[in-house]
Every structure is written in C-alpha cells, then in structure tokens.
Design a protein around this motif. Sequence first.
Motif, PDB file in Angstrom:
ATOM      1  N   MET A  41       0.850  -1.197   0.000  1.00  0.00           N
ATOM      2  CA  MET A  41       0.000   0.000   0.000  1.00  0.00           C
ATOM      3  C   MET A  41       0.883   1.244   0.000  1.00  0.00           C
ATOM      4  N   THR A  42       0.675   2.127  -0.961  1.00  0.00           N
ATOM      5  CA  THR A  42       1.475   3.340  -1.072  1.00  0.00           C
ATOM      6  C   THR A  42       1.116   4.328   0.043  1.00  0.00           C
ATOM      7  N   THR A  43       1.998   5.322   0.218  1.00  0.00           N
ATOM      8  CA  THR A  43       1.760   6.341   1.239  1.00  0.00           C
ATOM      9  C   THR A  43       0.471   7.115   0.967  1.00  0.00           C
ATOM     10  N   LEU A  44       0.220   7.407  -0.322  1.00  0.00           N
ATOM     11  CA  LEU A  44      -0.977   8.155  -0.679  1.00  0.00           C
ATOM     12  C   LEU A  44      -2.241   7.340  -0.383  1.00  0.00           C
ATOM     13  N   THR A  45      -2.213   6.066  -0.740  1.00  0.00           N
ATOM     14  CA  THR A  45      -3.355   5.192  -0.466  1.00  0.00           C
ATOM     15  C   THR A  45      -3.605   5.098   1.036  1.00  0.00           C
ATOM     16  N   LEU A  46      -2.525   4.963   1.795  1.00  0.00           N
ATOM     17  CA  LEU A  46      -2.639   4.894   3.247  1.00  0.00           C
ATOM     18  C   LEU A  46      -3.234   6.188   3.818  1.00  0.00           C
ATOM     19  N   SER A  47      -2.855   7.321   3.226  1.00  0.00           N
ATOM     20  CA  SER A  47      -3.380   8.606   3.682  1.00  0.00           C
ATOM     21  C   SER A  47      -4.890   8.701   3.452  1.00  0.00           C
ATOM     22  N   ILE A  48      -5.342   8.231   2.274  1.00  0.00           N
ATOM     23  CA  ILE A  48      -6.775   8.272   1.962  1.00  0.00           C
ATOM     24  C   ILE A  48      -7.547   7.380   2.923  1.00  0.00           C
ATOM     25  N   VAL A  49      -7.024   6.176   3.170  1.00  0.00           N
ATOM     26  CA  VAL A  49      -7.680   5.255   4.097  1.00  0.00           C
ATOM     27  C   VAL A  49      -7.719   5.853   5.503  1.00  0.00           C
ATOM     28  N   THR A  50      -6.635   6.515   5.906  1.00  0.00           N
ATOM     29  CA  THR A  50      -6.570   7.139   7.233  1.00  0.00           C
ATOM     30  C   THR A  50      -7.632   8.219   7.388  1.00  0.00           C
ATOM     31  N   VAL A  51      -7.802   9.062   6.348  1.00  0.00           N
ATOM     32  CA  VAL A  51      -8.833  10.102   6.382  1.00  0.00           C
ATOM     33  C   VAL A  51     -10.211   9.469   6.539  1.00  0.00           C
ATOM     34  N   PHE A  52     -10.447   8.384   5.807  1.00  0.00           N
ATOM     35  CA  PHE A  52     -11.740   7.706   5.898  1.00  0.00           C
ATOM     36  C   PHE A  52     -11.963   7.158   7.299  1.00  0.00           C
ATOM     37  N   VAL A  53     -10.942   6.526   7.871  1.00  0.00           N
ATOM     38  CA  VAL A  53     -11.070   5.935   9.207  1.00  0.00           C
ATOM     39  C   VAL A  53     -11.321   7.017  10.261  1.00  0.00           C
ATOM     40  N   ILE A  54     -10.575   8.129  10.166  1.00  0.00           N
ATOM     41  CA  ILE A  54     -10.764   9.224  11.129  1.00  0.00           C
ATOM     42  C   ILE A  54     -12.174   9.798  11.009  1.00  0.00           C
ATOM     43  N   GLY A  55     -12.616  10.007   9.762  1.00  0.00           N
ATOM     44  CA  GLY A  55     -13.964  10.509   9.544  1.00  0.00           C
ATOM     45  C   GLY A  55     -15.011   9.559  10.085  1.00  0.00           C
ATOM     46  N   TYR A  56     -14.790   8.276   9.870  1.00  0.00           N
ATOM     47  CA  TYR A  56     -15.732   7.267  10.366  1.00  0.00           C
ATOM     48  C   TYR A  56     -15.811   7.288  11.879  1.00  0.00           C
ATOM     49  N   LEU A  57     -14.657   7.438  12.533  1.00  0.00           N
ATOM     50  CA  LEU A  57     -14.636   7.492  13.996  1.00  0.00           C
ATOM     51  C   LEU A  57     -15.358   8.737  14.502  1.00  0.00           C
ATOM     52  N   LEU A  78      -6.921  14.246  -1.789  1.00  0.00           N
ATOM     53  CA  LEU A  78      -5.686  13.451  -1.701  1.00  0.00           C
ATOM     54  C   LEU A  78      -5.495  12.613  -2.957  1.00  0.00           C
ATOM     55  N   PHE A  79      -6.582  12.069  -3.467  1.00  0.00           N
ATOM     56  CA  PHE A  79      -6.537  11.272  -4.700  1.00  0.00           C
ATOM     57  C   PHE A  79      -5.923  12.081  -5.836  1.00  0.00           C
ATOM     58  N   MET A  80      -6.216  13.372  -5.883  1.00  0.00           N
ATOM     59  CA  MET A  80      -5.742  14.226  -6.978  1.00  0.00           C
ATOM     60  C   MET A  80      -4.249  14.524  -6.909  1.00  0.00           C
ATOM     61  N   LEU A  81      -3.595  14.161  -5.812  1.00  0.00           N
ATOM     62  CA  LEU A  81      -2.145  14.360  -5.733  1.00  0.00           C
ATOM     63  C   LEU A  81      -1.398  13.480  -6.728  1.00  0.00           C
ATOM     64  N   GLU A 139     -13.007   2.617  -3.393  1.00  0.00           N
ATOM     65  CA  GLU A 139     -13.184   1.651  -4.480  1.00  0.00           C
ATOM     66  C   GLU A 139     -12.266   1.983  -5.651  1.00  0.00           C
ATOM     67  N   THR A 140     -12.135   3.266  -5.978  1.00  0.00           N
ATOM     68  CA  THR A 140     -11.322   3.687  -7.114  1.00  0.00           C
ATOM     69  C   THR A 140      -9.840   3.396  -6.895  1.00  0.00           C
ATOM     70  N   ILE A 141      -9.367   3.560  -5.661  1.00  0.00           N
ATOM     71  CA  ILE A 141      -7.944   3.307  -5.402  1.00  0.00           C
ATOM     72  C   ILE A 141      -7.655   1.825  -5.192  1.00  0.00           C
ATOM     73  N   GLY A 142      -8.684   0.988  -5.267  1.00  0.00           N
ATOM     74  CA  GLY A 142      -8.490  -0.461  -5.245  1.00  0.00           C
ATOM     75  C   GLY A 142      -8.445  -1.092  -3.879  1.00  0.00           C
ATOM     76  N   VAL A 143      -8.776  -0.337  -2.827  1.00  0.00           N
ATOM     77  CA  VAL A 143      -8.701  -0.874  -1.469  1.00  0.00           C
ATOM     78  C   VAL A 143      -9.719  -1.983  -1.252  1.00  0.00           C
ATOM     79  N   LEU A 144     -10.937  -1.773  -1.720  1.00  0.00           N
ATOM     80  CA  LEU A 144     -11.988  -2.768  -1.501  1.00  0.00           C
ATOM     81  C   LEU A 144     -11.678  -4.066  -2.240  1.00  0.00           C
ATOM     82  N   GLU A 145     -11.207  -3.931  -3.458  1.00  0.00           N
ATOM     83  CA  GLU A 145     -10.877  -5.134  -4.240  1.00  0.00           C
ATOM     84  C   GLU A 145      -9.736  -5.906  -3.592  1.00  0.00           C
ATOM     85  N   SER A 146      -8.714  -5.179  -3.130  1.00  0.00           N
ATOM     86  CA  SER A 146      -7.584  -5.832  -2.458  1.00  0.00           C
ATOM     87  C   SER A 146      -8.028  -6.525  -1.182  1.00  0.00           C
ATOM     88  N   LEU A 147      -8.960  -5.900  -0.493  1.00  0.00           N
ATOM     89  CA  LEU A 147      -9.479  -6.495   0.738  1.00  0.00           C
ATOM     90  C   LEU A 147     -10.192  -7.805   0.449  1.00  0.00           C
TER      91      LEU A 147
END
Length: 450
Positions: A1-17, A43-46, A326-334
């Motif tokens: 998992m790249t740093t950018l992907t990890l950052s997007i997932v982190t934002v989602f997790v923080i928002g969810y919490l 972040l995706f646009m980076l 879904e676009t960054i492939g996290v769900l598929e990888s999961l």
Amino acid sequence: MTTLTLSIVTVFVIGYLCIAVESLTKINKAAIALLMFVFCWTLFMLDPGSYIAGAVGDSIPLAVSEVIEKHLGSTATTLFFLMGAMTIVELVDQNGGFNFVRDMLKTRTKKALLWRIAVMTFVLSAILDNLTTSIVMIMILRKLVADKKDRMIYAALVIIAANSGGAFSPIGDVTTIMLWNKGVITAMGVITEIIIPSVVSMVIPAYILSLSLKGDLAEVEEEADDTSDDILSAGQRKAIFFLGVGGLIFVPIFKSITHLPPFMGILLVLGVLWTVTEIFYSSLPHDNEDENGNGMQKRITKMLARIDMGTILFFLGILMAVACLETIGVLESLGEGLNVAFNGNHYLVTGIIGVLSSIVDNVPLVAGCMGMYPVEATGDMAVDGVFWQLLAYCAGVGGSMLIIGSAAGVVVMGLEKITFGWYMKKITWIAFIGYLAGIIVYWVEKMFLF
C-alpha cells in the motif's frame, strides 16, 4: 500500500470514527461525511495517474472528472430514490393513507406490538424495499408509541427486520437486485434457500429485544394538524393510498419492463401522485384551504421543503468517500486478501464481507465481489451457489450490525435521531447473534436439505 493510499484510508477511518462519536463531538454526521468525501478525493488528486489506467499528462483532469461523475451518477440514483420514497410515504401518511395499517398494528401490549412490527416490516421489505419500508414503519410508530426510549427499541427492530426481509427477496435490497440482474442468483433460488435464515436473523433479535419491553403502551395524542378527514373525501384519500403504495410496489415491475434504474420508477410514481393531489386540492374551496392551512401544508411542494437534507447530504458524503476507496483499489484488495487468508472458505469470506458491509456501503463491496470472482459452471461459485447466495444474505443482513451499515439504518437514524453510540451499545451484539444464527441455519440447509 502506497503512502498516498494509506493517507486516503486514514482520512476515511478518522472521519468514520468522528461519525461514530457524534453524540460526544456534537458535530452533525453529515458535515463529517462531506469533509471525508472532499478530503479523500483531494488526496486522490495528488497522484491520480497511479490509480487510473492511461491517465497521463493533459488527459488526467478529464479522466478524473469521468471517474467522479460516474460515481456521482451512481450515488445520485440512491439520493433521488430516497427523496422520492420519503416524499411519497410522507404524502400518503399526511393524508391518512396508513391509518388502516396503524389500526392493524395497534395493541395495548408492548411485546405484542414488537412482534407485529417485526412481522409487518419483514413482509413489506420483501415486497417494497428495506428503505421505503423503514420510512413507512417509522411514520406508523410515531402514531403508536409515545415514549422515546421504547420507540428507539422498536426503530432498531425495524432496521433489523427490514434488512432481513430484503435479503431473501430479489427486489428487497439493492445488493440482491444487483446479484439478480447479474444472473448469479435466481429469484426462486434465493427465496427458497435464504428465506429461513432471514427469518431466523429477525426472530432471534426480536425475542431478545422483547425481553426489555414490559407493560402496556401509553396513549398517543393525535397530531393537531391531522385533520385530513375534513379536507379530502374518503375516496380521494383511498386514491392517494393506492397510488402511493401501489406505485412503490410497481417500481420493481417498471424496472424489469423498461430496464431503467429504480429511481426513475420512483420519480414516475411521484410525478403521477403529485399531479393527482394537485387536482384534488385545486378543487377545494379556497377559503377552506386558507382557514385550516391544511390544503397547502399537505401538498407535495410543502413536503419537499421538509425533506431531511442532513440525511441526504450524509448519504452523498459517505457514498462518495467509499467510491474513492473503491477507485484506489482498497476494496478489491481487501476481498482478494480475504479469499487468500481463509483458503477459499466461502462461509468465512462472505461472513467477513457481511461484517464489513456494516462499516462501509454494501453496494461497492458486492460490486467488487461480482467483478472479482468469476461465475463457474458448478460448485460454490455457480449460479445459486453457496458463495452468491450467502453474499446476498450477508451483505443485506450484515448491515444491521451498525446503524450506518444500511440505507434503512441511515434513514431511521435521521428520522428518529438515534445516535451511533446508542445503537452500537444496545443493538449491535443482538443483530450479530441473529446474523450468525442465520449463517448457521443456511449451513444446516445445505448439509441436509439442498
């Protein structure tokens, strides 16, 4: 998992919490969901080129716009369906359309009402859909249960029963509709093999919840503005009821005939109902309408102004944030990781997917599974095989474990102002027991019956 992907997932997790602790932060969940949506895609646009094949140089903005507009279009169909269904149900209710359903459910005993609510919700969600059914039942509950604490328990059961009822019906839930349209399950197959697990997943939580309800119900005062009997004739009110409820039942038929998205069927029904009610109210004496204020208040134009935009914007934010994952492939990888980790045990894989569907939207999860796993001629992955039928059950029923895990939960959360924390503390474990029991019953069926 790249740093950018990890950052997007982190934002989602923080928002969810933050959504999870809304009762502590006092920040509306819709605001958090919108921030999640914007921050994830920012972040995706980076580095969008790393996620979108063929997007390089000057073509990147256009490619990103196409991806976002595709997901936004898919999200909009859910939002328009929700707004249309809420308006139709509100209109029918305001004009006394659900009075006879309320009378059928009416009882003095709290436990008796609980079982009537459970059965009615379960049946209706299989015929209509879990979202529309939840709106209808909450409207009726408001007329039957005065105590807020008791009504929250009934509302929680509505979520569980609606999701369970939708899981065994090919038209009862978005995910079963997706699987049915894809051809991986058949109507007869999913009904005959999933109905008993679905019933079990509803009955067990209903029994546990019934233990916390004792005594009789207090009388509920009629709403002061419930004077529709003085405005429209009995025939006009019946016409509104049959057009509204009959129209909702017609939506899946309209879809099967035209192959158009369900939201277009909802808009068709709304348009017809709008036209008919305008004709009814236009024929009223003008002074009668002004004196009571009801003629205007019960028109669709007024009801549209009362739509809970907070719930609509929450849907927008959460679905678009998940779309980024879904676009960054996290769900598929999961999904692929689950398959490898559990060595192809489809009971465990779909069971975990069901749990995940209570955290993130079940639509992209199911869509990812359909794209990830090929349909085979025989075995668990065949049409009506164990994997696909369990996926229909788990994705539908699993959403009951958290209040934001299903469309039914989100709309009940908005209508009854139930907090995430209360539901997680009081209901999550009960829904999980029912969910697990249904999977076990399905396993028994496959071992000894089918």
